[in-house]
Design a protein around this motif. Structure first.
Motif, PDB file in Angstrom:
ATOM      1  N   GLY A   1       0.797  -1.233   0.000  1.00  0.00           N
ATOM      2  CA  GLY A   1       0.000   0.000   0.000  1.00  0.00           C
ATOM      3  C   GLY A   1       0.819   1.268   0.000  1.00  0.00           C
ATOM      4  N   SER A   2       2.149   1.164  -0.094  1.00  0.00           N
ATOM      5  CA  SER A   2       2.985   2.381  -0.048  1.00  0.00           C
ATOM      6  C   SER A   2       2.744   3.232  -1.295  1.00  0.00           C
ATOM      7  N   HIS A   3       3.045   4.499  -1.161  1.00  0.00           N
ATOM      8  CA  HIS A   3       2.788   5.451  -2.252  1.00  0.00           C
ATOM      9  C   HIS A   3       3.494   5.042  -3.544  1.00  0.00           C
ATOM     10  N   LEU A   4       4.748   4.695  -3.449  1.00  0.00           N
ATOM     11  CA  LEU A   4       5.537   4.369  -4.631  1.00  0.00           C
ATOM     12  C   LEU A   4       4.970   3.155  -5.361  1.00  0.00           C
ATOM     13  N   ARG A   5       4.531   2.171  -4.594  1.00  0.00           N
ATOM     14  CA  ARG A   5       4.039   0.941  -5.194  1.00  0.00           C
ATOM     15  C   ARG A   5       2.653   1.124  -5.828  1.00  0.00           C
ATOM     16  N   ARG A   6       1.932   2.152  -5.392  1.00  0.00           N
ATOM     17  CA  ARG A   6       0.627   2.449  -5.977  1.00  0.00           C
ATOM     18  C   ARG A   6       0.764   3.224  -7.298  1.00  0.00           C
ATOM     19  N   VAL A   7       1.610   4.244  -7.314  1.00  0.00           N
ATOM     20  CA  VAL A   7       1.636   5.136  -8.480  1.00  0.00           C
ATOM     21  C   VAL A   7       2.477   4.575  -9.625  1.00  0.00           C
ATOM     22  N   ASN A   8       3.345   3.636  -9.331  1.00  0.00           N
ATOM     23  CA  ASN A   8       4.137   2.965 -10.367  1.00  0.00           C
ATOM     24  C   ASN A   8       4.283   1.516  -9.937  1.00  0.00           C
TER      25      ASN A   8
ATOM     26  N   ARG B   1      -0.383   2.776 -17.636  1.00  0.00           N
ATOM     27  CA  ARG B   1      -0.821   3.708 -16.586  1.00  0.00           C
ATOM     28  C   ARG B   1       0.312   4.632 -16.151  1.00  0.00           C
ATOM     29  N   ARG B   2       1.229   4.923 -17.029  1.00  0.00           N
ATOM     30  CA  ARG B   2       2.344   5.780 -16.634  1.00  0.00           C
ATOM     31  C   ARG B   2       2.022   7.242 -16.960  1.00  0.00           C
ATOM     32  N   ILE B   3       2.587   8.138 -16.173  1.00  0.00           N
ATOM     33  CA  ILE B   3       2.398   9.572 -16.379  1.00  0.00           C
ATOM     34  C   ILE B   3       3.738  10.274 -16.221  1.00  0.00           C
ATOM     35  N   LEU B   4       3.925  11.336 -16.997  1.00  0.00           N
ATOM     36  CA  LEU B   4       5.108  12.179 -16.831  1.00  0.00           C
ATOM     37  C   LEU B   4       4.791  13.216 -15.767  1.00  0.00           C
TER      38      LEU B   4
ATOM     39  N   TRP C   1      -5.868   3.617  -7.711  1.00  0.00           N
ATOM     40  CA  TRP C   1      -4.659   3.251  -6.967  1.00  0.00           C
ATOM     41  C   TRP C   1      -4.355   4.189  -5.795  1.00  0.00           C
ATOM     42  N   ILE C   2      -4.759   5.481  -5.905  1.00  0.00           N
ATOM     43  CA  ILE C   2      -4.545   6.396  -4.780  1.00  0.00           C
ATOM     44  C   ILE C   2      -5.697   6.290  -3.776  1.00  0.00           C
ATOM     45  N   GLN C   3      -6.942   6.311  -4.279  1.00  0.00           N
ATOM     46  CA  GLN C   3      -8.094   6.392  -3.382  1.00  0.00           C
ATOM     47  C   GLN C   3      -8.754   5.037  -3.092  1.00  0.00           C
ATOM     48  N   TYR C   4      -8.315   3.962  -3.742  1.00  0.00           N
ATOM     49  CA  TYR C   4      -8.801   2.612  -3.440  1.00  0.00           C
ATOM     50  C   TYR C   4      -7.609   1.664  -3.377  1.00  0.00           C
TER      51      TYR C   4
END
Length: 546
Positions: free
Chosen positions: A393-400, A426-429, A471-474
């Motif tokens: 559930g860590s931030h890094l593992r959620r956003v990438n 699902r990647r973003i710059l 991924w951020i809110q669920y």
């Protein structure tokens, strides 16, 4: 050879995160178009100053950059053809305010009837946006500046000169295109100012990659085909592209994930409007002002660290550092948990790498070199499916998510053959800089500080909104129920973050259960970043969809 792009036709902020290219200061302007003809004249004047993606030499590197984007309402006000406007993506037409429920910016338990003042904490600029009262945001202009001199804490003087040029241009047009000077919580700022956090080394100011909570940010931005010269790709792509297999390793992502008019990772073209050359070489930008509640963060971390230290029988210092790292996925200096998982190993790593050199200048240089190296990004998660090193559930593992969501992965066993085939869609710059004081560790929840967060991607719905919502809110994709990201998530109702523990350590899992909402949105919108060709078409009024 990777794809060859017409870099002279692409805006420079698509291929470059300016902060990483020594532009630590920024001003973000938002403008309103009163008159379509004046709007086209404005675009014509500005396009000559736009910074493109053309590669720089020491002689051609600008002191100040300039880039421009348009909301849907801005394109409407410029009188683009109806056929072009109606075929733009739905989420871009809606704008960020209308997507607040999707993004987690509104209380999910409330309807509009019971929460009509839901955006009362937004800046006046964004509260008044999309109301049709003459204050709608139509244009976004960014200016990023180099330092006035090495070691100083002020931007190059060209930033103010270029700002004055913009003011004068609005005057020339009789304010029929005008700067909306309602930024900030007071609603009295002409622009949103932003600056890297500056470290003070013996009076010498050095820009850092820190944000106001003290974490090191912006390390693993994606790499796509054509973005870098061929000779740089083998190094920069490690950990920042897509993992194909042990034999092929990391490869750049498809250009179409970030630039319109090119195939994406599914060999499809992102939805665009007609004519095709209007959106080719363009992209979309998400501007999102994220306020950081520094006081709440400190308070929660202090309470959790006290409990963790007593439970795990470690020092208070180790407890707080460990908890922060387990929330984010990296230690506070940016070293990833996936490669250096324990506090003892991290301390040894810092010493070995020279991060704790008694000479602060040497220590800062060693850390900077590491963060710019492939070593800081080259790791995966499928060798840690239970999250003993880096919590699921860590931030890094959620956003990438990297290879964590490979369809063949099993929750209870590692998979050395996993790939990033789901994550690559699902990647973003990431662009933008912190705002507020340039000094780390000041203020409380009421202090105006946070991140002027920006995302560049070809499909806002599939990329940015998916990450933000799913991924951020669920946490269903991570088998963590309705918990939210410990750092960016809304914690009005869900306040837990689970930190798994390897049974061989003899320690119990730890559950942080006092989380508060540390990051709140202060407003924003979605913008189209046109190519240089499209800017000319808009300025001349020749966007022809037939």
């Amino acid at each position: 050879m990777t794809r060859q792009l017409n870099l002279d036709d692409i805006q420079g902020n698509v291929t470059r995160g300016y902060g990483r290219f020594s532009f630590p200061f920024a001003r973000y302007f938002f403008l309103h178009i009163e008159d379509p003809e004046a709007g086209r004249k404005f675009v014509d004047k500005v396009r000559g100053k736009v910074t493109t993606a053309a590669r720089w030499t020491p002689e051609t590197k600008p002191k100040v950059t300039l880039n421009i984007g348009f909301t849907f309402m801005g394109l409407l006000q410029l009188e683009l053809p109806t056929r072009t406007l109606q075929s733009l993506p739905d989420e871009f037409i809606d704008g960020m305010k209308a997507r607040a429920h999707i993004l987690g910016d509104r209380d999910p338990t409330q309807t509009h009837v019971g929460d009509s003042e839901w955006c009362r904490h937004w800046d006046p600029l964004w509260r008044n946006n999309r109301t049709g009262n003459g204050e709608d945001v139509h244009i976004w202009i960014s200016m990023n500046a180099q330092l006035a001199a090495e070691g100083s804490d002020t931007p190059h003087s060209d930033l103010e000169k270029q700002t004055q040029w913009l003011r004068s241009l609005c005057d020339e047009l009789d304010q029929k295109v005008r700067i909306l000077a309602t930024n900030g919580q007071s609603g009295e700022d002409e622009y949103q100012s932003a600056s890297a956090i500056l470290a003070d080394i013996g009076g010498y100011k050095v820009p850092t990659a820190k944000e106001h909570f003290g974490f090191t940010d912006g390390i693993g931005d994606p790499v796509f085909e054509g973005q870098y010269p061929d000779e740089q790709v083998p190094d920069v792509v490690k950990g920042r592209g897509k993992w194909m297999s042990p034999e092929r390793g990391w490869e750049p992502l498809a250009t179409g994930e970030f630039l319109l008019g090119y195939p994406d990772e599914s060999q499809e073209l992102a939805p665009t409007a007609v004519p095709q050359n209007f959106m080719h070489n363009g992209s979309f930008l998400v501007y999102r002002k994220l306020h950081e509640n520094v006081g709440s963060f400190r308070e929660v971390m202090a309470a959790e660290a006290e409990t963790y230290a007593a439970t795990m029988d470690v020092s208070r210092e180790e407890a707080e550092e460990t908890l922060k790292a387990k929330m984010v996925g990296r230690w506070s200096d940016g070293v990833p948990l996936a490669k250096v998982p324990t506090y003892a190993e991290w301390k040894a790593f810092r010493k070995e790498r020279g991060f704790e050199d008694p000479n602060p200048e040497k220590a800062a240089l060693a850390l900077s070199r590491y963060l710019r190296s492939p070593a800081a990004s080259d790791f995966r998660f499928a060798d840690d499916m239970k999250g003993y090193k880096c919590p699921m559930g860590s931030h890094l593992r959620r956003v990438n998510t990297r290879d964590y969501l490979d369809p063949l992965n099993q929750a209870d066993s590692d998979n050395p053959d996993a790939t990033t085939q789901l994550n690559k869609r699902r990647r973003i710059l990431r662009r933008g800089l912190p705002y507020g004081s340039a000094t780390l560790g000041t203020g409380d929840d009421t202090t105006e500080q946070g991140i002027a967060f920006m995302v560049v991607c070809a499909n806002i719905f599939r990329q940015f909104e998916f990450i933000q919502q799913q991924w951020i809110q669920y946490s269903l994709d991570f088998n963590l129920g309705n918990t939210t990201c410990p750092l960016l998530g809304n914690h009005e109702h869900h306040k837990r973050h689970v930190i798994p523990s390897d049974p061989e350590s003899g320690k119990q899992p730890y559950i942080m259960n006092r989380l508060k909402t540390f990051v709140e949105t202060r407003g924003g919108d979605y913008f189209f970043l046109p190519s240089m060709t499209a800017l000319r078409m808009m300025a001349m009024g020749i966007v022809d969809p037939t």
